[in-house]
Design a protein around this motif. Structure first.
Motif, PDB file in Angstrom:
ATOM      1  N   VAL A 258       4.376   8.304  12.091  1.00 52.02           N
ATOM      2  CA  VAL A 258       3.473   7.687  13.051  1.00 52.02           C
ATOM      3  C   VAL A 258       3.049   6.318  12.525  1.00 52.02           C
ATOM      4  CG1 VAL A 258       1.253   7.942  14.249  1.00 52.02           C
ATOM      5  CG2 VAL A 258       2.581   9.970  13.667  1.00 52.02           C
ATOM      6  N   ASP A 259       3.114   5.296  13.378  1.00 54.25           N
ATOM      7  CA  ASP A 259       2.581   3.987  13.007  1.00 54.25           C
ATOM      8  C   ASP A 259       1.061   4.073  12.993  1.00 54.25           C
ATOM      9  OD1 ASP A 259       5.108   2.826  12.854  1.00 54.25           O
ATOM     10  OD2 ASP A 259       5.083   2.192  14.957  1.00 54.25           O
ATOM     11  N   VAL A 260       0.441   3.535  11.945  1.00 58.74           N
ATOM     12  CA  VAL A 260      -1.009   3.617  11.801  1.00 58.74           C
ATOM     13  C   VAL A 260      -1.577   2.253  11.416  1.00 58.74           C
ATOM     14  CG1 VAL A 260      -1.068   6.073  11.214  1.00 58.74           C
ATOM     15  CG2 VAL A 260      -0.787   4.386   9.388  1.00 58.74           C
TER      16      VAL A 260
ATOM     17  N   LEU B 174       0.838  -1.198   0.000  1.00 59.57           N
ATOM     18  CA  LEU B 174       0.000   0.000   0.000  1.00 59.57           C
ATOM     19  C   LEU B 174       0.871   1.246   0.000  1.00 59.57           C
ATOM     20  CD1 LEU B 174      -2.660   1.607   0.443  1.00 59.57           C
ATOM     21  CD2 LEU B 174      -2.441   1.052   2.881  1.00 59.57           C
ATOM     22  N   ARG B 175       0.631   2.128  -0.952  1.00 63.18           N
ATOM     23  CA  ARG B 175       1.291   3.436  -1.022  1.00 63.18           C
ATOM     24  C   ARG B 175       0.191   4.478  -1.137  1.00 63.18           C
ATOM     25  NH1 ARG B 175       4.592   0.601   0.608  1.00 63.18           N
ATOM     26  NH2 ARG B 175       6.491  -0.078  -0.370  1.00 63.18           N
ATOM     27  N   ARG B 176       0.177   5.431  -0.200  1.00 67.36           N
ATOM     28  CA  ARG B 176      -0.886   6.439  -0.172  1.00 67.36           C
ATOM     29  C   ARG B 176      -0.271   7.830  -0.128  1.00 67.36           C
ATOM     30  NH1 ARG B 176      -4.522   4.615   4.046  1.00 67.36           N
ATOM     31  NH2 ARG B 176      -5.487   3.473   2.321  1.00 67.36           N
TER      32      ARG B 176
ATOM     33  N   ARG C 150      -6.367  22.780   1.973  1.00 69.55           N
ATOM     34  CA  ARG C 150      -6.544  24.058   2.681  1.00 69.55           C
ATOM     35  C   ARG C 150      -5.219  24.614   3.167  1.00 69.55           C
ATOM     36  NH1 ARG C 150     -11.883  22.832   5.694  1.00 69.55           N
ATOM     37  NH2 ARG C 150     -13.298  23.714   4.165  1.00 69.55           N
ATOM     38  N   THR C 151      -4.399  23.718   3.725  1.00 66.09           N
ATOM     39  CA  THR C 151      -3.159  24.180   4.352  1.00 66.09           C
ATOM     40  C   THR C 151      -1.934  23.984   3.468  1.00 66.09           C
ATOM     41  OG1 THR C 151      -2.705  22.032   5.371  1.00 66.09           O
ATOM     42  CG2 THR C 151      -4.081  23.583   6.631  1.00 66.09           C
ATOM     43  N   GLY C 152      -2.084  23.205   2.397  1.00 68.75           N
ATOM     44  CA  GLY C 152      -0.941  22.907   1.546  1.00 68.75           C
ATOM     45  C   GLY C 152      -0.018  21.859   2.147  1.00 68.75           C
ATOM     46  N   THR C 153      -0.496  21.116   3.131  1.00 68.01           N
ATOM     47  CA  THR C 153       0.293  20.068   3.768  1.00 68.01           C
ATOM     48  C   THR C 153       0.141  18.766   2.979  1.00 68.01           C
ATOM     49  OG1 THR C 153      -0.142  21.093   5.920  1.00 68.01           O
ATOM     50  CG2 THR C 153       0.696  18.836   5.939  1.00 68.01           C
ATOM     51  N   PHE C 154       1.259  18.074   2.797  1.00 65.21           N
ATOM     52  CA  PHE C 154       1.249  16.817   2.060  1.00 65.21           C
ATOM     53  C   PHE C 154       1.893  15.734   2.913  1.00 65.21           C
ATOM     54  CE2 PHE C 154       1.179  20.209  -0.988  1.00 65.21           C
ATOM     55  CZ  PHE C 154       0.207  19.798  -1.887  1.00 65.21           C
ATOM     56  N   GLY C 155       1.458  14.499   2.695  1.00 67.16           N
ATOM     57  CA  GLY C 155       2.022  13.388   3.431  1.00 67.16           C
ATOM     58  C   GLY C 155       1.930  12.099   2.639  1.00 67.16           C
ATOM     59  N   THR C 156       2.507  11.066   3.220  1.00 63.49           N
ATOM     60  CA  THR C 156       2.473   9.744   2.602  1.00 63.49           C
ATOM     61  C   THR C 156       2.198   8.702   3.676  1.00 63.49           C
ATOM     62  OG1 THR C 156       4.847   9.408   2.894  1.00 63.49           O
ATOM     63  CG2 THR C 156       4.126  10.362   0.788  1.00 63.49           C
ATOM     64  N   MET C 157       1.715   7.567   3.217  1.00 60.77           N
ATOM     65  CA  MET C 157       1.574   6.396   4.075  1.00 60.77           C
ATOM     66  C   MET C 157       2.087   5.215   3.270  1.00 60.77           C
ATOM     67  SD  MET C 157      -0.286   3.473   4.702  1.00 60.77           S
ATOM     68  CE  MET C 157      -1.104   2.559   5.956  1.00 60.77           C
ATOM     69  N   SER C 158       2.948   4.424   3.859  1.00 62.89           N
ATOM     70  CA  SER C 158       3.472   3.219   3.222  1.00 62.89           C
ATOM     71  C   SER C 158       3.252   2.054   4.161  1.00 62.89           C
ATOM     72  CB  SER C 158       4.968   3.352   2.942  1.00 62.89           C
ATOM     73  OG  SER C 158       5.204   4.398   2.042  1.00 62.89           O
ATOM     74  N   GLY C 159       2.776   0.960   3.595  1.00 57.87           N
ATOM     75  CA  GLY C 159       2.549  -0.203   4.440  1.00 57.87           C
ATOM     76  C   GLY C 159       1.943  -1.337   3.661  1.00 57.87           C
ATOM     77  N   THR C 160       1.080  -2.096   4.337  1.00 63.55           N
ATOM     78  CA  THR C 160       0.430  -3.235   3.708  1.00 63.55           C
ATOM     79  C   THR C 160      -1.068  -3.192   3.963  1.00 63.55           C
ATOM     80  OG1 THR C 160       0.741  -4.646   5.653  1.00 63.55           O
ATOM     81  CG2 THR C 160       2.442  -4.760   3.941  1.00 63.55           C
ATOM     82  N   LEU C 161      -1.779  -3.791   3.043  1.00 62.36           N
ATOM     83  CA  LEU C 161      -3.208  -4.052   3.189  1.00 62.36           C
ATOM     84  C   LEU C 161      -3.371  -5.554   3.056  1.00 62.36           C
ATOM     85  CD1 LEU C 161      -6.294  -3.590   3.157  1.00 62.36           C
ATOM     86  CD2 LEU C 161      -6.087  -3.210   0.698  1.00 62.36           C
ATOM     87  N   THR C 162      -4.044  -6.155   4.021  1.00 57.96           N
ATOM     88  CA  THR C 162      -4.343  -7.577   3.942  1.00 57.96           C
ATOM     89  C   THR C 162      -5.850  -7.739   3.877  1.00 57.96           C
ATOM     90  OG1 THR C 162      -2.364  -8.117   5.216  1.00 57.96           O
ATOM     91  CG2 THR C 162      -4.062  -9.816   5.067  1.00 57.96           C
TER      92      THR C 162
END
Length: 162
Positions: A64-66, A21-23, A29-41
């Motif tokens: 942060v772990d999610v 998973l790559r998100r 609104r704020t111009g903030t960007f982020g990513t999430m990398s992990g797995t989907l089962t």
């Protein structure tokens, strides 16, 4: 050999297994960007399919772990639906067709697109008084589990989002 695209009527059973998973997330609104990398089962459970995500969210300079859990259930009258882990309905499972989910005063508009047996995408636009976000997820098969046979064939390569 041509690649089969999964029919919009496909069930989540065709996607059982582990996915990379790559998100990408954008707060418009704020111009903030982020990513999430992990797995989907996606795994069968007693009532349908369990959706379990885990990974690392990078947002605002912090890691942060999610985790996230959904439940996918097949209703004889309404077809497959995605539920939150507390059994509240989220949206119908309708790959290739737009879905909406009101969340208080905000509105989530989403699309699940299953491109092949080994690659699919999810896009959400969120608008309202509390949020203005875009969330884009790409999933590539990372296990050796053969997908359920529903007209799907494995692919040897795919094109990335442009």
């Amino acid at each position: 050999m041509p690649l089969d695209v999964v029919s919009p009527a496909s069930t989540p059973l065709a996607l059982l297994g582990t996915w990379r998973l790559r998100r990408r997330l954008a707060d418009l609104r704020t111009g903030t960007f982020g990513t999430m990398s992990g797995t989907l089962t996606l795994r069968p459970d007693a009532a349908g399919v369990e959706w379990f995500e885990s990974g690392v969210l990078v947002w605002g300079g912090r890691e942060v772990d999610v985790t996230r859990r959904y439940l996918l259930r097949d209703d004889a009258e309404q077809g497959w639906w995605v539920f939150f882990d507390d059994d509240r309905p989220f949206h119908p499972w309708t790959p290739g067709r737009a879905v909406e989910h009101p969340c208080r005063a905000d509105l989530y508009r989403g699309l699940v697109r299953v491109d092949t047996a080994a690659y699919w995408r999810i896009a959400w636009d969120v608008v309202g008084p509390a949020k203005h976000q875009r969330i884009l997820s790409r999933l590539t098969r990372s296990d050796r589990t053969e997908p359920a046979r529903s007209g799907m064939q494995s692919e040897t390569s795919h094109q990335e989002d442009r």
